[in-house]
Design a protein around this motif. Sequence first.
Motif, PDB file in Angstrom:
ATOM      1  N   GLN A  37       0.813  -1.219   0.000  1.00  0.00           N
ATOM      2  CA  GLN A  37       0.000   0.000   0.000  1.00  0.00           C
ATOM      3  C   GLN A  37       0.849   1.274   0.000  1.00  0.00           C
ATOM      4  O   GLN A  37       0.483   2.271  -0.626  1.00  0.00           O
ATOM      5  N   ASP A  38       1.984   1.273   0.702  1.00  0.00           N
ATOM      6  CA  ASP A  38       2.823   2.482   0.742  1.00  0.00           C
ATOM      7  C   ASP A  38       3.317   2.843  -0.657  1.00  0.00           C
ATOM      8  O   ASP A  38       3.295   4.010  -1.060  1.00  0.00           O
ATOM      9  N   ALA A  39       3.750   1.802  -1.383  1.00  0.00           N
ATOM     10  CA  ALA A  39       4.264   2.040  -2.731  1.00  0.00           C
ATOM     11  C   ALA A  39       3.167   2.564  -3.640  1.00  0.00           C
ATOM     12  O   ALA A  39       3.393   3.459  -4.463  1.00  0.00           O
TER      13      ALA A  39
ATOM     14  N   ARG B 284       0.216   6.736  -6.902  1.00  0.00           N
ATOM     15  CA  ARG B 284      -0.971   7.576  -7.085  1.00  0.00           C
ATOM     16  C   ARG B 284      -0.599   9.059  -7.090  1.00  0.00           C
ATOM     17  O   ARG B 284      -1.164   9.854  -7.839  1.00  0.00           O
ATOM     18  N   GLU B 285       0.359   9.420  -6.252  1.00  0.00           N
ATOM     19  CA  GLU B 285       0.771  10.826  -6.160  1.00  0.00           C
ATOM     20  C   GLU B 285       1.634  11.241  -7.340  1.00  0.00           C
ATOM     21  O   GLU B 285       1.735  12.425  -7.658  1.00  0.00           O
ATOM     22  N   ASN B 286       2.246  10.261  -8.006  1.00  0.00           N
ATOM     23  CA  ASN B 286       3.128  10.567  -9.136  1.00  0.00           C
ATOM     24  C   ASN B 286       3.023   9.440 -10.150  1.00  0.00           C
ATOM     25  O   ASN B 286       3.764   8.456 -10.090  1.00  0.00           O
ATOM     26  N   LEU B 287       2.085   9.568 -11.081  1.00  0.00           N
ATOM     27  CA  LEU B 287       1.808   8.495 -12.034  1.00  0.00           C
ATOM     28  C   LEU B 287       2.968   8.237 -13.001  1.00  0.00           C
ATOM     29  O   LEU B 287       2.967   7.231 -13.704  1.00  0.00           O
ATOM     30  N   SER B 288       3.955   9.132 -13.026  1.00  0.00           N
ATOM     31  CA  SER B 288       5.130   8.860 -13.865  1.00  0.00           C
ATOM     32  C   SER B 288       5.924   7.681 -13.321  1.00  0.00           C
ATOM     33  O   SER B 288       6.786   7.122 -14.020  1.00  0.00           O
ATOM     34  N   LEU B 289       5.634   7.250 -12.086  1.00  0.00           N
ATOM     35  CA  LEU B 289       6.300   6.085 -11.499  1.00  0.00           C
ATOM     36  C   LEU B 289       5.653   4.773 -11.937  1.00  0.00           C
ATOM     37  O   LEU B 289       6.174   3.692 -11.647  1.00  0.00           O
ATOM     38  N   LEU B 290       4.532   4.860 -12.641  1.00  0.00           N
ATOM     39  CA  LEU B 290       3.795   3.645 -13.001  1.00  0.00           C
ATOM     40  C   LEU B 290       4.610   2.666 -13.852  1.00  0.00           C
ATOM     41  O   LEU B 290       4.599   1.460 -13.570  1.00  0.00           O
ATOM     42  N   PRO B 291       5.333   3.113 -14.894  1.00  0.00           N
ATOM     43  CA  PRO B 291       6.138   2.145 -15.659  1.00  0.00           C
ATOM     44  C   PRO B 291       7.138   1.381 -14.788  1.00  0.00           C
ATOM     45  O   PRO B 291       7.304   0.156 -14.957  1.00  0.00           O
ATOM     46  N   ALA B 292       7.783   2.074 -13.844  1.00  0.00           N
ATOM     47  CA  ALA B 292       8.735   1.395 -12.953  1.00  0.00           C
ATOM     48  C   ALA B 292       8.007   0.399 -12.061  1.00  0.00           C
ATOM     49  O   ALA B 292       8.530  -0.703 -11.783  1.00  0.00           O
TER      50      ALA B 292
ATOM     51  N   PRO C 199       6.511  -4.764 -25.898  1.00  0.00           N
ATOM     52  CA  PRO C 199       6.094  -3.354 -25.930  1.00  0.00           C
ATOM     53  C   PRO C 199       4.574  -3.181 -25.853  1.00  0.00           C
ATOM     54  O   PRO C 199       4.080  -2.260 -25.191  1.00  0.00           O
ATOM     55  N   LEU C 200       3.828  -4.096 -26.498  1.00  0.00           N
ATOM     56  CA  LEU C 200       2.368  -3.998 -26.459  1.00  0.00           C
ATOM     57  C   LEU C 200       1.847  -4.336 -25.063  1.00  0.00           C
ATOM     58  O   LEU C 200       0.957  -3.655 -24.540  1.00  0.00           O
ATOM     59  N   ALA C 201       2.405  -5.366 -24.438  1.00  0.00           N
ATOM     60  CA  ALA C 201       1.977  -5.739 -23.080  1.00  0.00           C
ATOM     61  C   ALA C 201       2.243  -4.603 -22.099  1.00  0.00           C
ATOM     62  O   ALA C 201       1.397  -4.281 -21.248  1.00  0.00           O
ATOM     63  N   ARG C 202       3.401  -3.991 -22.217  1.00  0.00           N
ATOM     64  CA  ARG C 202       3.732  -2.865 -21.324  1.00  0.00           C
ATOM     65  C   ARG C 202       2.781  -1.687 -21.551  1.00  0.00           C
ATOM     66  O   ARG C 202       2.325  -1.041 -20.609  1.00  0.00           O
ATOM     67  N   LEU C 203       2.491  -1.418 -22.821  1.00  0.00           N
ATOM     68  CA  LEU C 203       1.596  -0.308 -23.146  1.00  0.00           C
ATOM     69  C   LEU C 203       0.200  -0.563 -22.591  1.00  0.00           C
ATOM     70  O   LEU C 203      -0.408   0.324 -21.960  1.00  0.00           O
ATOM     71  N   GLU C 204      -0.333  -1.758 -22.814  1.00  0.00           N
ATOM     72  CA  GLU C 204      -1.677  -2.083 -22.328  1.00  0.00           C
ATOM     73  C   GLU C 204      -1.740  -1.976 -20.806  1.00  0.00           C
ATOM     74  O   GLU C 204      -2.704  -1.428 -20.247  1.00  0.00           O
ATOM     75  N   ALA C 205      -0.719  -2.495 -20.113  1.00  0.00           N
ATOM     76  CA  ALA C 205      -0.707  -2.434 -18.646  1.00  0.00           C
ATOM     77  C   ALA C 205      -0.636  -0.992 -18.165  1.00  0.00           C
ATOM     78  O   ALA C 205      -1.371  -0.583 -17.250  1.00  0.00           O
ATOM     79  N   ARG C 206       0.226  -0.191 -18.793  1.00  0.00           N
ATOM     80  CA  ARG C 206       0.393   1.200 -18.363  1.00  0.00           C
ATOM     81  C   ARG C 206      -0.893   2.001 -18.561  1.00  0.00           C
ATOM     82  O   ARG C 206      -1.338   2.730 -17.662  1.00  0.00           O
ATOM     83  N   VAL C 207      -1.494   1.864 -19.736  1.00  0.00           N
ATOM     84  CA  VAL C 207      -2.709   2.626 -20.039  1.00  0.00           C
ATOM     85  C   VAL C 207      -3.845   2.210 -19.101  1.00  0.00           C
ATOM     86  O   VAL C 207      -4.530   3.056 -18.505  1.00  0.00           O
ATOM     87  N   ALA C 208      -4.057   0.905 -18.949  1.00  0.00           N
ATOM     88  CA  ALA C 208      -5.181   0.416 -18.147  1.00  0.00           C
ATOM     89  C   ALA C 208      -5.023   0.781 -16.676  1.00  0.00           C
ATOM     90  O   ALA C 208      -5.982   1.230 -16.026  1.00  0.00           O
ATOM     91  N   LEU C 209      -3.818   0.610 -16.119  1.00  0.00           N
ATOM     92  CA  LEU C 209      -3.611   0.904 -14.700  1.00  0.00           C
ATOM     93  C   LEU C 209      -3.705   2.413 -14.431  1.00  0.00           C
ATOM     94  O   LEU C 209      -4.239   2.835 -13.406  1.00  0.00           O
ATOM     95  N   LYS C 210      -3.204   3.215 -15.351  1.00  0.00           N
ATOM     96  CA  LYS C 210      -3.303   4.680 -15.187  1.00  0.00           C
ATOM     97  C   LYS C 210      -4.769   5.104 -15.130  1.00  0.00           C
ATOM     98  O   LYS C 210      -5.167   5.914 -14.279  1.00  0.00           O
ATOM     99  N   ILE C 211      -5.580   4.559 -16.012  1.00  0.00           N
ATOM    100  CA  ILE C 211      -6.999   4.907 -16.026  1.00  0.00           C
ATOM    101  C   ILE C 211      -7.659   4.459 -14.722  1.00  0.00           C
ATOM    102  O   ILE C 211      -8.489   5.187 -14.146  1.00  0.00           O
ATOM    103  N   MET C 212      -7.294   3.283 -14.215  1.00  0.00           N
ATOM    104  CA  MET C 212      -7.878   2.805 -12.960  1.00  0.00           C
ATOM    105  C   MET C 212      -7.528   3.742 -11.801  1.00  0.00           C
ATOM    106  O   MET C 212      -8.379   4.071 -10.970  1.00  0.00           O
ATOM    107  N   PHE C 213      -6.276   4.197 -11.749  1.00  0.00           N
ATOM    108  CA  PHE C 213      -5.877   5.116 -10.673  1.00  0.00           C
ATOM    109  C   PHE C 213      -6.587   6.467 -10.798  1.00  0.00           C
ATOM    110  O   PHE C 213      -6.905   7.108  -9.793  1.00  0.00           O
TER     111      PHE C 213
END
Length: 395
Positions: free
Chosen positions: A253-255, A260-268, A347-361
């Motif tokens: 949860q901490d991570a 959530r506070e900085n979505l640029s961390l999502l790819p990492a 690259p497609l798997a990473r893109l799909e995960a990044r887009v979907a998780l960003k929208i969820m957050f």
Amino acid sequence: MTTTAKPTLQDFLDYIEGFRKQGQVVYAEKQQSWMVLGHPEVNEVLSEPHRFSSDLSPLIPTQEEFALFQKGNFIQMDDPRHRQLRGMVSKAFTPKFVAGMEPAIHDLTEQLLDAAGAEFDLVDGLAYPLPVIVIANLLGIPTADQPVFRRWADTLLDRDVPMDKPIAEVREELMAEVTPVMREMNDYFREFIADRRRNPGDDLTSQLTLVEEDGRRLDDDEIIGFVGLLLLAGHITTTATLGNSILTFHENQDAIREVRENLSLLPAAIEEVLRLRTPFPRVARMTTEETVLGGVTIPAQQMVLPFLTAANRDERVFPNPNKFDLHRDPNHHASFGKGIHFCLGAPLARLEARVALKIMFERYADIQVVEDKVEERNPFAMVAVTKLPLVVRPV
């Protein structure tokens, strides 16, 4: 390891670490295979196909339906044939092409979540349909057949994988068990490809029917393996990664507050999920000659099992390897492989995960996992959830 209950991820990790106590390259007598556990050793196996072949046919008798599927399945081929076939598909998976899919992935994610409500199963509602629809549209395959594709994937992946008998024998038994599904898949794709020849469109399958190789076109049987591999591999990894991400975030949860506070961390964050919950835990190779790996001599024509999960938890490379570290840098995990067989769809798997998780957050102020209802695959076959019920609170 033989248990009546489905083994957990921790059971699998304990199994791996039991071997690692003996070394990073270990001969397993019961499995009659060489377990490769260390990160540099796994990378060496994956990077040197002239010593470690992907063609296991000398060790495992083939079967008619599998032989047909494998005519175009470049994952189990060596160069030059591998390079020829993969090169054709690579033309469709350029970085520019994949990046251009982002708007469609975004819109589809929004549509699926609009229909999901405040309580839904992540796999049923998003993690399965999103990548299946994306890859099916790419191939021109009817998205209405999603339930059929899911049944195929479940049959192929939700298997009991006994780890106390020879791997070649296990693979032969599994091959026999799933032959009816392989036959069904082959028949489906053969009929679909024939239709694309008669009625070509602007999809990838139609392009494959027109591709010329050394002055000749691919026949339908060769395209079956192409299309089947892209459909199954093209969605399974993303489905696993989305489910694994939400489950891992729930446990850290901490991570996740930091993300959530900085979505640029999502790819990492996604890369660290891929390291900790490696979707495909191991691959298989065969030695082409007597060779030395990690100071251990392995004879020719031996089954070698590079454990990607083990490589990703090698403490020589990843300090505190069992901890989710949002700021782990570098993070050279082995989850997508290495060398000539590096995952084409990464690259497609990473893109799909990044887009979907960003929208969820962005949509949900809170995402809670209903822990007692979570169901996972057998981690000896694949690390993924099959059910992940959520209760979400909109922003």
